[in-house]
Design a protein around this motif. Structure first.
Motif, PDB file in Angstrom:
ATOM      1  N   ALA A  63       0.828  -1.210   0.000  1.00  0.00           N
ATOM      2  CA  ALA A  63       0.000   0.000   0.000  1.00  0.00           C
ATOM      3  C   ALA A  63       0.862   1.259   0.000  1.00  0.00           C
ATOM      4  CB  ALA A  63      -0.924   0.003   1.217  1.00  0.00           C
ATOM      5  N   GLU A  64       0.416   2.267  -0.704  1.00  0.00           N
ATOM      6  CA  GLU A  64       1.131   3.542  -0.759  1.00  0.00           C
ATOM      7  C   GLU A  64       0.857   4.362   0.497  1.00  0.00           C
ATOM      8  OE1 GLU A  64       0.606   4.141  -5.612  1.00  0.00           O
ATOM      9  OE2 GLU A  64      -0.612   5.271  -4.200  1.00  0.00           O
ATOM     10  N   TYR A  65       1.854   5.121   0.943  1.00  0.00           N
ATOM     11  CA  TYR A  65       1.642   6.071   2.032  1.00  0.00           C
ATOM     12  C   TYR A  65       2.670   7.193   1.945  1.00  0.00           C
ATOM     13  CZ  TYR A  65       5.644   4.080   4.650  1.00  0.00           C
ATOM     14  OH  TYR A  65       6.891   3.671   5.039  1.00  0.00           O
ATOM     15  N   TRP A  66       2.394   8.261   2.648  1.00  0.00           N
ATOM     16  CA  TRP A  66       3.270   9.428   2.662  1.00  0.00           C
ATOM     17  C   TRP A  66       3.490   9.861   4.110  1.00  0.00           C
ATOM     18  CZ3 TRP A  66       0.076   8.158  -1.157  1.00  0.00           C
ATOM     19  CH2 TRP A  66       0.471   8.363  -2.490  1.00  0.00           C
ATOM     20  N   TYR A  67       4.646  10.461   4.387  1.00  0.00           N
ATOM     21  CA  TYR A  67       4.883  11.054   5.696  1.00  0.00           C
ATOM     22  C   TYR A  67       4.450  12.520   5.658  1.00  0.00           C
ATOM     23  CZ  TYR A  67       7.545   7.108   7.554  1.00  0.00           C
ATOM     24  OH  TYR A  67       7.924   5.871   8.023  1.00  0.00           O
ATOM     25  N   GLY A  68       3.824  12.968   6.741  1.00  0.00           N
ATOM     26  CA  GLY A  68       3.330  14.332   6.801  1.00  0.00           C
ATOM     27  C   GLY A  68       4.414  15.367   6.591  1.00  0.00           C
ATOM     28  N   ARG A  69       5.577  15.161   7.197  1.00  0.00           N
ATOM     29  CA  ARG A  69       6.677  16.135   7.085  1.00  0.00           C
ATOM     30  C   ARG A  69       7.121  16.295   5.634  1.00  0.00           C
ATOM     31  NH1 ARG A  69       8.226  19.041  11.941  1.00  0.00           N
ATOM     32  NH2 ARG A  69       7.390  17.785  13.657  1.00  0.00           N
ATOM     33  N   ASP A  70       7.182  15.165   4.934  1.00  0.00           N
ATOM     34  CA  ASP A  70       7.586  15.212   3.525  1.00  0.00           C
ATOM     35  C   ASP A  70       6.550  15.970   2.698  1.00  0.00           C
ATOM     36  OD1 ASP A  70       9.816  13.708   4.112  1.00  0.00           O
ATOM     37  OD2 ASP A  70       8.912  11.793   3.521  1.00  0.00           O
ATOM     38  N   LEU A  71       5.276  15.669   2.945  1.00  0.00           N
ATOM     39  CA  LEU A  71       4.208  16.315   2.179  1.00  0.00           C
ATOM     40  C   LEU A  71       4.140  17.806   2.486  1.00  0.00           C
ATOM     41  CD1 LEU A  71       1.895  15.855   0.177  1.00  0.00           C
ATOM     42  CD2 LEU A  71       0.387  15.430   2.125  1.00  0.00           C
ATOM     43  N   ALA A  72       4.308  18.163   3.745  1.00  0.00           N
ATOM     44  CA  ALA A  72       4.273  19.576   4.140  1.00  0.00           C
ATOM     45  C   ALA A  72       5.355  20.362   3.413  1.00  0.00           C
ATOM     46  CB  ALA A  72       4.451  19.701   5.652  1.00  0.00           C
ATOM     47  N   LYS A  73       6.519  19.771   3.308  1.00  0.00           N
ATOM     48  CA  LYS A  73       7.643  20.432   2.632  1.00  0.00           C
ATOM     49  C   LYS A  73       7.351  20.644   1.148  1.00  0.00           C
ATOM     50  CE  LYS A  73      12.635  19.986   1.921  1.00  0.00           C
ATOM     51  NZ  LYS A  73      13.828  19.131   2.171  1.00  0.00           N
ATOM     52  N   VAL A  74       6.829  19.606   0.504  1.00  0.00           N
ATOM     53  CA  VAL A  74       6.508  19.708  -0.921  1.00  0.00           C
ATOM     54  C   VAL A  74       5.420  20.754  -1.169  1.00  0.00           C
ATOM     55  CG1 VAL A  74       5.510  18.475  -2.886  1.00  0.00           C
ATOM     56  CG2 VAL A  74       7.221  17.357  -1.468  1.00  0.00           C
ATOM     57  N   LEU A  75       4.442  20.822  -0.248  1.00  0.00           N
ATOM     58  CA  LEU A  75       3.342  21.767  -0.413  1.00  0.00           C
ATOM     59  C   LEU A  75       3.696  23.184   0.027  1.00  0.00           C
ATOM     60  CD1 LEU A  75       0.334  19.568   0.780  1.00  0.00           C
ATOM     61  CD2 LEU A  75       1.020  20.076  -1.565  1.00  0.00           C
ATOM     62  N   GLY A  76       4.919  23.380   0.492  1.00  0.00           N
ATOM     63  CA  GLY A  76       5.382  24.722   0.816  1.00  0.00           C
ATOM     64  C   GLY A  76       5.002  25.223   2.201  1.00  0.00           C
ATOM     65  N   TYR A  77       4.682  24.333   3.124  1.00  0.00           N
ATOM     66  CA  TYR A  77       4.345  24.747   4.497  1.00  0.00           C
ATOM     67  C   TYR A  77       5.626  24.799   5.335  1.00  0.00           C
ATOM     68  CZ  TYR A  77      -0.631  24.479   3.648  1.00  0.00           C
ATOM     69  OH  TYR A  77      -1.903  24.726   3.169  1.00  0.00           O
ATOM     70  N   LYS A  78       6.019  26.017   5.708  1.00  0.00           N
ATOM     71  CA  LYS A  78       7.235  26.184   6.498  1.00  0.00           C
ATOM     72  C   LYS A  78       6.983  25.926   7.978  1.00  0.00           C
ATOM     73  CE  LYS A  78       9.277  29.468   3.249  1.00  0.00           C
ATOM     74  NZ  LYS A  78       9.815  30.839   3.047  1.00  0.00           N
ATOM     75  N   ARG A  79       5.773  26.225   8.429  1.00  0.00           N
ATOM     76  CA  ARG A  79       5.429  25.989   9.828  1.00  0.00           C
ATOM     77  C   ARG A  79       4.619  24.693   9.953  1.00  0.00           C
ATOM     78  NH1 ARG A  79       5.953  29.818  13.581  1.00  0.00           N
ATOM     79  NH2 ARG A  79       4.156  29.010  14.734  1.00  0.00           N
ATOM     80  N   TRP A  80       5.131  23.762  10.738  1.00  0.00           N
ATOM     81  CA  TRP A  80       4.487  22.468  10.931  1.00  0.00           C
ATOM     82  C   TRP A  80       3.096  22.636  11.539  1.00  0.00           C
ATOM     83  CZ3 TRP A  80       4.154  17.803   9.377  1.00  0.00           C
ATOM     84  CH2 TRP A  80       3.679  16.755  10.180  1.00  0.00           C
ATOM     85  N   GLU A  81       2.951  23.589  12.420  1.00  0.00           N
ATOM     86  CA  GLU A  81       1.665  23.821  13.083  1.00  0.00           C
ATOM     87  C   GLU A  81       0.557  24.116  12.079  1.00  0.00           C
ATOM     88  OE1 GLU A  81       4.437  25.371  13.789  1.00  0.00           O
ATOM     89  OE2 GLU A  81       5.010  24.553  15.748  1.00  0.00           O
ATOM     90  N   ASN A  82       0.898  24.860  11.039  1.00  0.00           N
ATOM     91  CA  ASN A  82      -0.108  25.185  10.014  1.00  0.00           C
ATOM     92  C   ASN A  82      -0.507  23.944   9.212  1.00  0.00           C
ATOM     93  OD1 ASN A  82      -0.097  27.870  10.742  1.00  0.00           O
ATOM     94  ND2 ASN A  82       1.450  28.451   9.226  1.00  0.00           N
ATOM     95  N   PHE A  83       0.449  23.073   8.982  1.00  0.00           N
ATOM     96  CA  PHE A  83       0.136  21.850   8.236  1.00  0.00           C
ATOM     97  C   PHE A  83      -0.710  20.906   9.089  1.00  0.00           C
ATOM     98  CE2 PHE A  83       1.109  17.543   6.677  1.00  0.00           C
ATOM     99  CZ  PHE A  83       0.764  17.703   5.335  1.00  0.00           C
ATOM    100  N   VAL A  84      -0.451  20.877  10.391  1.00  0.00           N
ATOM    101  CA  VAL A  84      -1.215  20.016  11.300  1.00  0.00           C
ATOM    102  C   VAL A  84      -2.696  20.406  11.272  1.00  0.00           C
ATOM    103  CG1 VAL A  84      -1.594  19.380  13.730  1.00  0.00           C
ATOM    104  CG2 VAL A  84       0.726  19.446  12.794  1.00  0.00           C
ATOM    105  N   LYS A  85      -2.972  21.696  11.060  1.00  0.00           N
ATOM    106  CA  LYS A  85      -4.362  22.151  10.970  1.00  0.00           C
ATOM    107  C   LYS A  85      -5.078  21.473   9.800  1.00  0.00           C
ATOM    108  CE  LYS A  85      -3.503  26.718  13.011  1.00  0.00           C
ATOM    109  NZ  LYS A  85      -3.462  28.177  12.763  1.00  0.00           N
ATOM    110  N   LEU A  86      -4.359  21.259   8.706  1.00  0.00           N
ATOM    111  CA  LEU A  86      -4.939  20.568   7.548  1.00  0.00           C
ATOM    112  C   LEU A  86      -5.217  19.103   7.883  1.00  0.00           C
ATOM    113  CD1 LEU A  86      -2.863  21.862   4.485  1.00  0.00           C
ATOM    114  CD2 LEU A  86      -5.066  22.673   5.332  1.00  0.00           C
ATOM    115  N   ILE A  87      -4.333  18.508   8.659  1.00  0.00           N
ATOM    116  CA  ILE A  87      -4.528  17.120   9.068  1.00  0.00           C
ATOM    117  C   ILE A  87      -5.768  17.010   9.958  1.00  0.00           C
ATOM    118  CG2 ILE A  87      -3.573  15.231  10.466  1.00  0.00           C
ATOM    119  CD1 ILE A  87      -0.828  15.969   9.389  1.00  0.00           C
TER     120      ILE A  87
END
Length: 278
Positions: A22-46
């Protein structure tokens, strides 16, 4: 560099494959690709993705899991950080809640929407294939059972009660001692439901082999007497079970019971065909 081509490759580059394929992605990797510099902002999307799962009656933990991960903090240094294990569907929900004004978010939305749709279609084809196999084998088994009835009758299995006992011997051989009633209960079926209508293609195939080989052996060895006919059916059932075991297969009684019965599948096909005609 073309941003579309770059982003699509990047989404593929950060993709992981688990031991089950099965395919999966790590949040940190995806956040970086999507241009989120602050982890807290990406966690809001999660969090929004989790809420979307809840609103759709989907278990969020099947798609989003908190994990620990190691990230590089220098040329040789690493440290442990909180991260998320994300399924393809989770990534799809995350980018859907991202800012579409960001081109990379829009590309992410397209990428995961296409990938999710591709998987849905693949699963639909796989299910259609399984349904088709079930119906084909079930219908073939119906025909072979007619021949088996005739062979059993020639051997001395005359009454309906005799034939029910004869069939049970075959099931006992194949299912490790379980009779038709036991299999029926094991599958959680109602009295009116037939066990053959609630078997997957693999289980049906095992029963088809049991029926055809018993039919042939009864005729070939000119078996006479219902007791010997019963013994023959039991013997063949055991041999089929032995073959499954030697091949490393799953025993018939441990195979999953399909959610839809063969009759339901047939009815759905009839309805679809009727709509096409109308």
């Amino acid at each position: 560099m073309d941003i579309k081509g770059y982003s699509e490759r990047t989404f593929e580059e950060i993709k992981k494959i688990n031991e089950y394929g099965a395919e999966y992605w790590y949040g940190r990797d995806l956040a970086k690709v999507l241009g989120y510099k602050r982890w807290e902002n990406f966690v809001k999307l999660i969090d929004k993705a989790k809420e979307a799962c809840k609103n759709s009656n989907i278990n969020a933990s099947d798609h989003i899991a908190e994990v620990s991960n190691m990230i590089e903090t220098g040329k040789t240094a690493k440290r442990e950080v909180d991260d998320f294990y994300l399924s393809r569907y989770a990534c799809y929900l995350i980018v859907q809640n991202g800012d579409p004004r960001k081109e990379v978010i829009a590309l992410g939305q397209t990428y995961f929407a296409v990938k999710t749709r591709e998987r849905e279609m693949q699963e639909a084809v796989e299910q259609l294939t399984e349904d088709g196999k079930r119906l084909a084998i079930r219908n073939e088994l119906k025909e072979h059972n007619k021949s088996l009835v005739e062979a059993a009758k020639n051997a001395g299995v005359e009454t309906n009660v005799d034939y029910a006992v004869f069939q049970n011997y075959g099931y006992m051989g194949l299912y490790g001692g379980l009779k038709a009633k036991d299999i029926h209960e094991r599958k959680g079926l109602k009295k009116s439901q037939k066990i053959l209508d609630h078997m997957g293609s693999t289980e049906l195939a095992a029963n088809l082999f049991r029926a055809t080989q018993t039919d042939e052996k009864l005729r070939r060895d000119n078996i006479k007497g219902k007791e010997k006919a019963n013994e023959t059916h039991l013997y063949v059932g055991k041999k089929v079970r032995q073959t499954i075991e030697e091949l490393g297969g799953t025993m018939p009684e441990n195979l999953p019971t399909p959610k839809k019965s063969a009759k339901q599948i047939e009815k759905e096909i009839e309805t679809k065909n009727k709509k096409l005609v109308d």
